[in-house]
Design an enzyme around this catalytic site. Structure first.
Site, short mmCIF file in Angstrom:
data_model
loop_
_atom_site.label_atom_id
_atom_site.label_comp_id
_atom_site.label_asym_id
_atom_site.label_seq_id
_atom_site.Cartn_x
_atom_site.Cartn_y
_atom_site.Cartn_z
N ARG A 51 -4.28 3.83 -4.75
CA ARG A 51 -3.51 4.84 -4.04
C ARG A 51 -2.07 4.42 -3.75
O ARG A 51 -1.13 5.16 -4.01
CB ARG A 51 -4.19 5.19 -2.70
CG ARG A 51 -5.32 6.15 -2.83
CD ARG A 51 -6.39 5.87 -1.80
NE ARG A 51 -7.09 4.66 -2.18
CZ ARG A 51 -8.17 4.65 -2.95
NH1 ARG A 51 -8.71 5.76 -3.35
NH2 ARG A 51 -8.76 3.52 -3.30
N THR A 52 -1.90 3.24 -3.20
CA THR A 52 -0.56 2.86 -2.76
C THR A 52 0.39 2.77 -3.96
O THR A 52 1.48 3.34 -3.95
CB THR A 52 -0.60 1.53 -1.98
OG1 THR A 52 -1.55 1.69 -0.92
CG2 THR A 52 0.75 1.18 -1.40
N LYS A 80 3.11 -19.01 -13.95
CA LYS A 80 3.80 -20.23 -14.41
C LYS A 80 4.23 -21.09 -13.22
O LYS A 80 4.86 -22.12 -13.39
CB LYS A 80 5.03 -19.87 -15.23
CG LYS A 80 4.74 -19.04 -16.46
CD LYS A 80 6.05 -18.75 -17.19
CE LYS A 80 5.87 -17.71 -18.26
NZ LYS A 80 7.16 -17.23 -18.77
N ARG A 101 2.92 -5.58 -2.69
CA ARG A 101 1.62 -5.85 -2.05
C ARG A 101 1.24 -7.27 -2.44
O ARG A 101 1.34 -7.65 -3.60
CB ARG A 101 0.54 -4.89 -2.56
CG ARG A 101 -0.86 -5.34 -2.14
CD ARG A 101 -1.91 -4.32 -2.39
NE ARG A 101 -1.77 -3.19 -1.48
CZ ARG A 101 -2.64 -2.18 -1.42
NH1 ARG A 101 -3.70 -2.18 -2.21
NH2 ARG A 101 -2.46 -1.19 -0.58
N HIS A 129 0.10 -2.60 6.99
CA HIS A 129 0.24 -1.65 5.88
C HIS A 129 0.99 -0.44 6.44
O HIS A 129 0.42 0.63 6.65
CB HIS A 129 -1.16 -1.28 5.39
CG HIS A 129 -1.21 -0.59 4.06
ND1 HIS A 129 -0.10 -0.05 3.44
CD2 HIS A 129 -2.26 -0.36 3.22
CE1 HIS A 129 -0.48 0.48 2.28
NE2 HIS A 129 -1.78 0.31 2.12
#
Ligand code: NCD
Length: 300
Positions: A51-52, A80, A101, A129
């Site tokens: 969703r986000t 890396k 995120r 959030h």
């Protein structure tokens, strides 16, 4: 009110008036196509998301902007050994705004400090959030017509759930009574409770004790990925399951919310009732994120 260039990291960085301004902007935004033409959003997702990420992507494109990014950190140079700040400094030079995120609490703040352009926190570990909170508030206001004089209960994983942390902090700006319902081991953290000054709240283990007085019940998934030991997760797994029997005991107009994904907290038999708000809630991510992007990019 000017939001241009602002980072969106912690919901506590926003006043009540600023929060209401975003919600009001979301009400009007769909009639403003192409205002973000020529702007580029980078979505950097170091944790799974449906969703986000996709709603930020859709929101940017619906306003005429473009999107680059990755949804799997294994595709990025982090494998890396590159550190987050370096990754951000580089992407910051490619784009006008970043949504990140990341599994570490505080990572979004680190990203914001490394970037010149605005950074939006799409979830940092179990911390916060904030954009989910804005769409949650928008959903409550749309459903109840107000954010005041409501009894709002949170149920599930209140320890690791970042959506409930941000939402509880935002609701202290409004005249709500909050109820926190969780197993003993997953209670709302003290760092959050300590900030809930001038607002009334209660903690419970059994949702049935308060069911007849709740206007909004915000359910959350037990955040399996945050547990150190699988055995601790097994102890609380499936602690709560909302079903039609629960609804029959609850306040008549109760509305059930959930940031999704659900993994058994809400039975499918609730989906078609007028009490279910969770899919509308997910859809509200589009106007709210459109408004936020346009505000932060200084276009409204
Ligand atoms: C939430 C999250 O990522 O914190 N999902 C979302 O953004 N809608 C909730 C969760 O994963 O349980």
């Amino acid at each position: 009110m000017n939001f241009e260039g602002r980072d969106v990291i912690d919901i506590d960085d926003f006043t009540k008036e600023e929060i209401v301004h975003v919600l009001d902007a979301a009400d009007l935004i769909t009639s403003k196509p192409n205002i973000l033409q020529g702007k580029l959003l980078a979505t950097l997702f170091f944790e799974p998301s449906t969703r986000t990420r996709l709603s930020f992507d859709a929101a940017m494109k619906r306003l005429g902007g473009s999107v680059i990014g990755f949804s799997d950190w294994k595709d990025s140079s982090v494998v890396k050994g590159e550190d987050l700040a370096d990754t951000i400094r580089v992407i910051d030079g490619y784009s006008d705004i970043i949504v990140i995120r990341h599994p570490d609490n505080g990572s979004a703040r680190i990203a914001a400090e490394a970037a010149h352009h605005p950074v939006i926190n799409g979830g940092d570990g179990s911390n916060q959030h904030p954009t989910q909170t804005l769409l949650d508030l928008y959903t409550i206001r749309k459903s109840k017509g107000t954010l005041d004089n409501l009894n709002i209960a949170f149920i599930g994983d209140l320890k690791y759930g970042r959506t409930v942390h941000s939402l509880a902090l935002a609701l202290k700006n409004f005249n709500t009574k909050m109820y926190f319902i969780s197993p003993e081991s997953l209670k709302m953290p003290h760092e959050i409770l300590d900030k809930l000054t001038n607002v009334s709240f209660e903690e419970h283990v059994d949702v049935n004790e308060i069911a007849p007085s709740i206007d909004i019940l915000y359910a959350t998934r037990i955040q399996k990925e945050r547990f150190m030991f699988e055995a601790d997760f097994q102890k609380v797994k499936g602690s709560y399951r909302l079903d039609s029997e629960f609804l029959s005991k609850a306040k008549k107009g109760i509305r059930i919310m959930h940031p999704l994904p659900r993994v058994g907290e809400i039975k499918h038999e609730i989906d078609k009732t007028e009490n279910a708000l969770y899919f509308q809630q997910a859809h509200n991510g589009i106007p709210v994120r459109m408004a936020l992007l346009a505000l932060v990019l200084g276009k409204i």
